[in-house]
Design a protein around this motif. Structure first.
Motif, short mmCIF file in Angstrom:
data_model
loop_
_atom_site.label_atom_id
_atom_site.label_comp_id
_atom_site.label_asym_id
_atom_site.label_seq_id
_atom_site.Cartn_x
_atom_site.Cartn_y
_atom_site.Cartn_z
N VAL A 186 0.80 -1.30 -0.11
CA VAL A 186 -0.02 -0.20 -0.02
C VAL A 186 0.89 1.25 0.04
N ILE A 187 1.88 1.30 1.09
CA ILE A 187 2.93 2.30 0.91
C ILE A 187 3.58 2.48 -0.42
N SER A 188 3.92 1.55 -1.20
CA SER A 188 4.62 1.56 -2.41
C SER A 188 3.55 1.95 -3.36
N GLN A 189 2.43 1.66 -3.48
CA GLN A 189 1.53 1.89 -4.33
C GLN A 189 1.17 3.29 -4.39
N LEU A 190 0.84 3.80 -3.20
CA LEU A 190 0.14 5.20 -2.93
C LEU A 190 1.34 6.29 -2.90
N GLY A 191 2.62 5.91 -2.69
CA GLY A 191 3.84 6.54 -2.62
C GLY A 191 3.70 7.49 -1.17
N LEU A 192 3.47 6.68 -0.05
CA LEU A 192 3.29 7.28 1.04
C LEU A 192 4.60 7.45 1.66
N ASP A 193 4.67 8.64 2.40
CA ASP A 193 5.92 8.90 3.13
C ASP A 193 5.71 8.45 4.70
N VAL A 194 5.28 7.34 4.94
CA VAL A 194 5.06 6.90 6.31
C VAL A 194 5.52 5.47 6.46
N SER A 195 5.90 5.18 7.78
CA SER A 195 6.32 3.81 8.28
C SER A 195 5.09 2.99 8.12
N VAL A 196 5.41 1.46 8.24
CA VAL A 196 4.15 0.56 8.72
C VAL A 196 3.59 1.09 9.66
N LYS A 197 4.10 1.15 10.88
CA LYS A 197 3.64 1.30 12.15
C LYS A 197 2.67 2.62 12.01
N ASP A 198 3.20 3.56 11.61
CA ASP A 198 2.41 4.97 11.21
C ASP A 198 1.14 4.73 10.60
N LEU A 199 1.27 3.86 9.43
CA LEU A 199 0.16 3.74 8.53
C LEU A 199 -0.98 2.63 9.38
N SER A 200 -0.47 1.54 10.20
CA SER A 200 -1.24 0.87 10.80
C SER A 200 -2.15 1.80 12.11
N ASN A 201 -1.18 2.73 12.55
CA ASN A 201 -1.95 3.52 13.48
C ASN A 201 -3.10 4.36 13.03
N GLN A 202 -3.22 4.46 11.42
CA GLN A 202 -4.31 5.14 11.05
C GLN A 202 -5.35 4.15 10.68
N LEU A 203 -5.19 3.11 11.05
CA LEU A 203 -6.10 1.91 10.30
C LEU A 203 -7.12 1.43 11.97
N THR A 204 -8.27 1.14 11.59
CA THR A 204 -9.08 0.51 12.59
C THR A 204 -9.73 -0.56 11.43
N THR A 213 -8.12 6.60 8.66
CA THR A 213 -8.33 8.04 9.17
C THR A 213 -7.36 8.89 8.74
N ALA A 214 -7.41 9.93 7.99
CA ALA A 214 -6.40 11.14 7.71
C ALA A 214 -6.77 12.25 7.69
N GLY A 215 -5.95 13.17 7.45
CA GLY A 215 -6.23 14.47 7.53
C GLY A 215 -6.84 14.96 6.31
N ASP A 216 -6.99 14.28 5.21
CA ASP A 216 -7.15 14.55 3.87
C ASP A 216 -8.31 13.49 3.48
N ALA A 217 -9.53 14.16 3.12
CA ALA A 217 -10.76 13.19 3.07
C ALA A 217 -10.70 12.21 1.88
N LYS A 218 -9.97 12.71 1.01
CA LYS A 218 -9.93 11.91 -0.41
C LYS A 218 -8.71 10.85 0.06
N GLN A 219 -7.67 11.08 0.77
CA GLN A 219 -6.54 10.23 0.85
C GLN A 219 -7.32 8.94 1.97
N SER A 220 -8.10 9.41 2.96
CA SER A 220 -8.60 8.40 3.56
C SER A 220 -9.53 7.44 3.10
N ALA A 221 -10.27 7.46 2.06
CA ALA A 221 -10.91 6.80 1.05
C ALA A 221 -9.87 5.91 0.35
N THR A 222 -8.68 6.55 -0.28
CA THR A 222 -7.77 5.83 -1.16
C THR A 222 -6.99 4.81 -0.40
N ILE A 223 -6.72 5.36 1.03
CA ILE A 223 -6.02 4.31 1.74
C ILE A 223 -6.78 2.85 2.14
#
Length: 470
Positions: free
Chosen positions: A91-109, A124-134
């Motif tokens: 997911v990080i590779s596909q979306l080009g996210l500048d976050v670690s696996v741990k940071d991304l997992s903290n955004q997920l429920t 959950t993200a600060g950008d509405a479109k990005q939250s849906a994309t993730i």
């Protein structure tokens, strides 16, 4: 502690409670309106048994039951699987996210609702479109891992994941919930405010309000006297400041004294026993000024200084005090020889005299009782200024001769613990507190503030009228 006691304490420390409430609500409101908005989007997948992977018939009931059991066992681990490196790295590779696996997992429920084959993935993200994309990318990655990498490679996976609900771009932020934050702030503010008021009252060891005394001795306040330089002189305030605010408060005390429930024998005067919990609370000042205001009204008054251990009535009035009660009780003099007239013909003073070695013995003698009984036949009021209750129990003895005592307590001086011990001693001896005078009261919380406004405002109006005439 009853609910009524808690209400009294909160009212007493309402400023502290209000400040705590305002701070908590302010912090909650600031967070609700200033915190960066967060958006949440949810994708939903369903797990089904892939009967084709073992060449079975998908219509076979037994196989379906076996497959259902297998799916229900496996799907419990998928919420954890969805937050692992295996699923999130693509997911990080596909979306080009500048976050670690741990940071991304903290955004997920990620959850699996009970007794279902669904997996809900919320990002959950600060950008509405990005939250849906993730959320959608994680759902796709989880499906890929389960169907192609989790089980034997090269063979069809026993479980098939299907995205049944793709995450849509949210239109409103999911956090902060302004209404919930403010409501929580109000509830928390009330709780913290009440706790702060209770703690402040618990940690305060000295009486600060008349309500403190009232709650301990269970008696009414006869009056509240603020600190005033006029009280430090050698004459009662009714003489030095006949129209002063403090004098008016003593007149209020005079009125309340008349309504005290004192058992009086017809034809006799009223006995008032005045004491305090500890020294320096102003009991003698109260006794002297109470005697003066009673005499002002025409009553015949005798003030007896029965504090033989530390006599001070003579000093407060600026009269001779070398001879007095001690000489009468020891048989050296008669009352008529030592009683002095003061200010008005109807105000008489019996000083203590020199300090005797056997003060307690003299004050508890039959001679003292006979002296008081005789005085009650000649005076409308007999006031006894006696030693503080933490020093001796003389006040309890004198109080037993009438219906109780008048207690003087000073703000900031009287300790609650000492007052409670005194109240217990009085209750044990069945000598009630008829009423109390609250000394060194806060002028802003007494009748004096209204007095100053009334008289000063009246004086200003009179001066203005005089000015217009000239």
């Amino acid at each position: 502690m009853t609910f009524a006691d808690i209400v009294v304490i909160i009212r007493k420390h309402i400023a502290t409670a209000a400040i705590c409430f305002a701070v908590i609500v302010g912090v909650a409101g600031a967070y609700a309106f200033l915190a960066a908005p967060q958006y949440s989007a949810t994708a939903q997948v369903i797990a089904t048994y892939n009967a084709a992977q073992d060449g079975g018939n998908s219509d076979d009931i037994t196989q379906q039951n076996t497959g259902g059991t297998y799916v229900s066992n496996q799907i419990k681990s998928y919420p954890t699987l969805a937050t692992t490196e295996t699923v999130l790295k693509p997911v990080i590779s596909q979306l080009g996210l500048d976050v670690s696996v741990k940071d991304l997992s903290n955004q997920l429920t990620v959850s699996n609702p009970s007794n279902t084959a669904f997996v809900n993935i919320t990002a959950t993200a600060g950008d509405a479109k990005q939250s849906a994309t993730i959320a959608n990318a994680v759902a796709d990655s989880l499906r890929t891992i389960v169907e192609h990498d989790l089980y034997a490679k090269g063979a069809a996976a026993p479980i098939k994941l299907t995205v049944v609900q793709r995450a849509a771009t949210p239109q409103e932020p999911s956090a902060p919930n302004k209404k919930l934050c403010i409501a929580a702030g109000v509830v928390l503010g009330l709780i913290v405010g009440i706790i702060a008021a209770l703690l402040k009252d618990l940690l305060r060891t000295k009486v600060e309000e008349a309500s403190d005394v009232r709650g301990i001795v269970h008696a009414s306040a006869l009056g509240s006297i603020p600190k005033n330089e006029a009280l430090e002189g050698t004459r009662p305030v009714i003489i030095t400041e006949p129209n002063g605010s403090v004098t008016e408060e003593y007149r209020r005390i005079r009125t309340n004294i008349k309504f005290l429930e004192v058992n009086k024998t017809p034809g006799q005067g009223q006995l008032l026993v005045i004491s305090s919990t500890s020294p320096s609370e102003g009991k003698t000042t109260t006794a002297v000024n109470a005697a003066a205001v009673l005499a002002e009204n025409g009553a015949k008054v005798l003030l007896i200084d029965a504090d033989l251990r530390h006599p001070s009535v003579a000093h407060h009035l600026g009269i001779e005090g070398n001879v007095g009660l001690a000489h009468v009780l020891s048989g050296q003099m008669a009352p008529v020889d030592v009683v002095q007239n003061y200010w008005k013909p109807n105000l008489h003073i019996l000083p203590a005299g020199k300090r005797p070695a056997n003060a307690s013995l003299l004050l508890n003698s039959d001679m003292m009782k006979m002296l008081v009984d005789q005085a009650l036949l000649q005076y409308d009021y007999v006031i006894i200024d006696t030693a503080p209750l933490t020093v001796s129990n003389d006040a309890i003895v004198f109080g037993s001769w009438t219906s109780g005592i008048v207690l003087v307590t000073a703000r900031g001086l009287c300790r609650k613990k000492n007052l409670e011990e005194v109240a217990d001693s009085l209750r044990t001896a069945k000598v009630p507190v008829l009423g109390f005078v609250f000394n060194f009261a806060n002028p802003k919380k007494s009748h004096n503030e209204a007095y100053y406004y009334y008289y000063e405002d009246g004086a200003k109006r009179s001066a203005a009228r005089r000015g217009r005439k000239h």
